[in-house]
Design a protein around this motif. Sequence first.
Motif, PDB file in Angstrom:
ATOM      1  N   SER A  65     -30.518  -7.137  -0.967  1.00 11.53           N
ATOM      2  CA  SER A  65     -30.067  -5.759  -0.818  1.00 11.53           C
ATOM      3  C   SER A  65     -30.514  -5.202   0.535  1.00 11.53           C
ATOM      4  CB  SER A  65     -30.651  -4.905  -1.943  1.00 11.53           C
ATOM      5  OG  SER A  65     -32.062  -5.039  -1.995  1.00 11.53           O
ATOM      6  N   PRO A  66     -29.829  -4.170   1.030  1.00  8.90           N
ATOM      7  CA  PRO A  66     -30.250  -3.556   2.290  1.00  8.90           C
ATOM      8  C   PRO A  66     -31.677  -3.037   2.239  1.00  8.90           C
ATOM      9  CG  PRO A  66     -28.044  -2.823   1.691  1.00  8.90           C
ATOM     10  CD  PRO A  66     -28.584  -3.577   0.510  1.00  8.90           C
ATOM     11  N   GLU A  67     -32.115  -2.605   1.063  1.00  8.78           N
ATOM     12  CA  GLU A  67     -33.483  -2.114   0.899  1.00  8.78           C
ATOM     13  C   GLU A  67     -34.338  -3.150   0.176  1.00  8.78           C
ATOM     14  OE1 GLU A  67     -33.783   2.535   0.245  1.00  8.78           O
ATOM     15  OE2 GLU A  67     -32.382   1.656  -1.185  1.00  8.78           O
ATOM     16  N   TYR A  68     -35.605  -3.190   0.524  1.00 12.61           N
ATOM     17  CA  TYR A  68     -36.582  -3.954  -0.238  1.00 12.61           C
ATOM     18  C   TYR A  68     -37.886  -3.173  -0.194  1.00 12.61           C
ATOM     19  CZ  TYR A  68     -38.654  -5.407   4.185  1.00 12.61           C
ATOM     20  OH  TYR A  68     -39.261  -5.401   5.416  1.00 12.61           O
ATOM     21  N   VAL A  69     -38.784  -3.439  -1.131  1.00 17.95           N
ATOM     22  CA  VAL A  69     -40.051  -2.721  -1.195  1.00 17.95           C
ATOM     23  C   VAL A  69     -41.176  -3.722  -1.441  1.00 17.95           C
ATOM     24  CG1 VAL A  69     -39.098  -0.504  -1.941  1.00 17.95           C
ATOM     25  CG2 VAL A  69     -39.673  -2.240  -3.645  1.00 17.95           C
ATOM     26  N   ILE A  70     -42.400  -3.290  -1.157  1.00 17.05           N
ATOM     27  CA  ILE A  70     -43.564  -4.174  -1.262  1.00 17.05           C
ATOM     28  C   ILE A  70     -44.653  -3.487  -2.064  1.00 17.05           C
ATOM     29  CG2 ILE A  70     -45.333  -5.430   0.020  1.00 17.05           C
ATOM     30  CD1 ILE A  70     -43.423  -5.505   2.399  1.00 17.05           C
ATOM     31  N   ALA A  71     -45.228  -4.210  -3.014  1.00 19.60           N
ATOM     32  CA  ALA A  71     -46.433  -3.750  -3.698  1.00 19.60           C
ATOM     33  C   ALA A  71     -47.613  -4.074  -2.791  1.00 19.60           C
ATOM     34  CB  ALA A  71     -46.584  -4.438  -5.052  1.00 19.60           C
ATOM     35  N   ARG A  72     -48.198  -3.065  -2.192  1.00 24.39           N
ATOM     36  CA  ARG A  72     -49.162  -3.278  -1.112  1.00 24.39           C
ATOM     37  C   ARG A  72     -50.377  -4.086  -1.535  1.00 24.39           C
ATOM     38  NH1 ARG A  72     -50.474   2.490   0.992  1.00 24.39           N
ATOM     39  NH2 ARG A  72     -52.396   1.388   1.454  1.00 24.39           N
ATOM     40  N   THR A  73     -50.893  -3.843  -2.723  1.00 20.66           N
ATOM     41  CA  THR A  73     -52.147  -4.489  -3.111  1.00 20.66           C
ATOM     42  C   THR A  73     -51.972  -5.942  -3.530  1.00 20.66           C
ATOM     43  OG1 THR A  73     -51.913  -3.667  -5.370  1.00 20.66           O
ATOM     44  CG2 THR A  73     -53.169  -2.306  -3.829  1.00 20.66           C
ATOM     45  N   THR A  74     -50.749  -6.316  -3.947  1.00 25.87           N
ATOM     46  CA  THR A  74     -50.519  -7.675  -4.430  1.00 25.87           C
ATOM     47  C   THR A  74     -49.673  -8.517  -3.486  1.00 25.87           C
ATOM     48  OG1 THR A  74     -48.554  -6.992  -5.672  1.00 25.87           O
ATOM     49  CG2 THR A  74     -50.683  -6.910  -6.814  1.00 25.87           C
ATOM     50  N   PHE A 129     -45.796  -0.239  -9.317  1.00 22.69           N
ATOM     51  CA  PHE A 129     -44.523  -0.168 -10.016  1.00 22.69           C
ATOM     52  C   PHE A 129     -43.368  -0.296  -9.022  1.00 22.69           C
ATOM     53  CE2 PHE A 129     -47.592   2.278 -12.445  1.00 22.69           C
ATOM     54  CZ  PHE A 129     -47.394   1.836 -13.747  1.00 22.69           C
ATOM     55  N   PHE A 130     -42.272  -0.893  -9.504  1.00 19.44           N
ATOM     56  CA  PHE A 130     -41.004  -0.881  -8.792  1.00 19.44           C
ATOM     57  C   PHE A 130     -40.027  -0.041  -9.607  1.00 19.44           C
ATOM     58  CE2 PHE A 130     -42.488  -5.320  -7.607  1.00 19.44           C
ATOM     59  CZ  PHE A 130     -42.980  -4.920  -6.367  1.00 19.44           C
ATOM     60  N   VAL A 131     -39.195   0.722  -8.925  1.00 13.75           N
ATOM     61  CA  VAL A 131     -38.254   1.610  -9.611  1.00 13.75           C
ATOM     62  C   VAL A 131     -36.867   1.451  -8.990  1.00 13.75           C
ATOM     63  CG1 VAL A 131     -37.679   3.997 -10.214  1.00 13.75           C
ATOM     64  CG2 VAL A 131     -40.084   3.283 -10.065  1.00 13.75           C
ATOM     65  N   LEU A 403     -39.041  -7.161  16.022  1.00 14.60           N
ATOM     66  CA  LEU A 403     -40.250  -6.537  15.486  1.00 14.60           C
ATOM     67  C   LEU A 403     -40.342  -6.796  13.985  1.00 14.60           C
ATOM     68  CD1 LEU A 403     -40.018  -3.082  17.277  1.00 14.60           C
ATOM     69  CD2 LEU A 403     -41.330  -5.090  17.996  1.00 14.60           C
ATOM     70  N   PRO A 404     -41.553  -7.047  13.477  1.00 15.53           N
ATOM     71  CA  PRO A 404     -41.682  -7.197  12.018  1.00 15.53           C
ATOM     72  C   PRO A 404     -41.429  -5.870  11.320  1.00 15.53           C
ATOM     73  CG  PRO A 404     -43.846  -7.106  13.048  1.00 15.53           C
ATOM     74  CD  PRO A 404     -42.851  -7.153  14.173  1.00 15.53           C
ATOM     75  N   ALA A 405     -40.678  -5.927  10.230  1.00 12.00           N
ATOM     76  CA  ALA A 405     -40.455  -4.722   9.441  1.00 12.00           C
ATOM     77  C   ALA A 405     -41.678  -4.379   8.604  1.00 12.00           C
ATOM     78  CB  ALA A 405     -39.246  -4.900   8.540  1.00 12.00           C
ATOM     79  N   ALA A 406     -42.513  -5.387   8.335  1.00  6.96           N
ATOM     80  CA  ALA A 406     -43.741  -5.183   7.568  1.00  6.96           C
ATOM     81  C   ALA A 406     -44.633  -6.402   7.779  1.00  6.96           C
ATOM     82  CB  ALA A 406     -43.447  -4.997   6.082  1.00  6.96           C
ATOM     83  N   GLU A 407     -45.911  -6.237   7.452  1.00  7.95           N
ATOM     84  CA  GLU A 407     -46.822  -7.379   7.399  1.00  7.95           C
ATOM     85  C   GLU A 407     -47.586  -7.310   6.092  1.00  7.95           C
ATOM     86  OE1 GLU A 407     -49.178  -8.902  10.874  1.00  7.95           O
ATOM     87  OE2 GLU A 407     -50.865  -8.535   9.511  1.00  7.95           O
ATOM     88  N   VAL A 408     -47.640  -8.439   5.396  1.00 12.79           N
ATOM     89  CA  VAL A 408     -48.307  -8.514   4.104  1.00 12.79           C
ATOM     90  C   VAL A 408     -49.221  -9.725   4.127  1.00 12.79           C
ATOM     91  CG1 VAL A 408     -48.033  -8.595   1.603  1.00 12.79           C
ATOM     92  CG2 VAL A 408     -46.236  -7.565   3.019  1.00 12.79           C
ATOM     93  N   ALA A 409     -50.534  -9.502   3.963  1.00 11.48           N
ATOM     94  CA  ALA A 409     -51.508 -10.598   3.955  1.00 11.48           C
ATOM     95  C   ALA A 409     -51.339 -11.496   5.178  1.00 11.48           C
ATOM     96  CB  ALA A 409     -51.390 -11.406   2.667  1.00 11.48           C
ATOM     97  N   GLY A 410     -51.059 -10.891   6.311  1.00 15.10           N
ATOM     98  CA  GLY A 410     -50.898 -11.645   7.541  1.00 15.10           C
ATOM     99  C   GLY A 410     -49.506 -12.196   7.765  1.00 15.10           C
TER     100      GLY A 410
END
Length: 432
Positions: A65-74, A129-131, A403-410
């Motif tokens: 999908s055009p959108e995605y989301v990240i659970a920051r802690t996991t 949570f994801f919604v 450019l990275p859209a996000a970084e998660v655990a490196g």
Amino acid sequence: MALVAGVAVLAVLALLILLATWGTDDKRPSATPGKARKAGAAPVTRLTVPDAYDTSRGWEITGVSPEYVIARTTGVIAYLERVDDTRFRLRTLDARTGRHGWAGRPWRPLGDPESFPGLLALAKEDRQFFVTWSYGRTGDDPLTTAGSFVSLDVYDAADGTRQRVEVPWADVPIVTGTGPGVLISDGRTRSAVVAPDTGEVSTVPPQRLGHPKGCAECRRLTAVRGVTSKGLLVSGARGFWVPGGWFSRDRAPAGADPTSGVPASLTSGHVLARWQQKKGAARAATHDIWAVHEARTGRPLVKAECRRPAIEPGEYPQAVVSPGGRYLIAGSLAFDLDARTGRCFEEPDGSTPLTLTTVTDGGVAYGAGGARSAADALAGGGSPVAVDLATGVPEALAPSVRLPAAEVAGVGVFRWTDARDRVHLTGYAPTA
């Protein structure tokens, strides 16, 4: 013969039981989440990216999908995929390994089937949570008496357990998840908040938004702006507040006019606000104060000054927080919440400001000079840069660098679209 007949009967009974139970438990995620990716396997595409990421180690998925989301802690990524012409499914991916996790069962959202449903990620206390949400009616029958409503599917990010919440809503809604609850609003004074853990829906009538005493101007241009752990964040013409909690006039940062606060962006736990300087200050005519406030108490944590634009922007920069929560960026602003330092990356005359898009736990912010917005910078607009927030010195990157859209655990996550208009997510491991 009797033995064979008995076995056949048992087989038929087992099949009937399986068919009877299949799909009845809508709260359970799918048991077949798809083919897993091998950790460390080379992705299909090698993009030109900053040196912090190793393009020989990573993962890639296509058709998301055009959108995605990240659970920051996991570090779990959630995205939507189209099952058929009218149905969608929420899927998850471990950003560290590229392996798929749980997948929700397909469902048919309200509204236009050509458009993807909305997707949010939020945290309440220690739970993620994801919604997914959509808006419309249950059917196309013009004679139906049922009104329109917002339909939300709330998933526990840990195991995919789902609950559905439906909220009657007359007009096209604005739905956000920047606090501990899902906020549905009309952009003004009408709102509803959905608790992600219980599904409980709470509303505050417009006449009970707790306008602060002694602030007649606060009753003009009143709007619900977000949700904090202590309740709604509300703004008026001359301030912002949490009803029954705190008022911005009592929480102005040093050097600011207490009656000038405007909330620009809300993240989980923090409010970014713009303030005018006190009259008579040396740079009151040219510079604004930008402060990060603690959402629970309103206490200002850190501030920075930026030159005031000649024309007010159409929208304020949206705040982005590093996965660990130490750094916050927004437009040309960058804050270290632990060290209590803030910077505005622009020339002394306000020209050539940077637009920051992503910040890592290591204190490196990525962005671009000359970009119109964060979305423009991520799409390749402007001149890419990397900034070490400890020194505040921007480093120019090659013009072709993504450019990275996000970084998660490196792991750097890059979103791009191919020639067939398919959306890709590519994750690259950190350089050893």
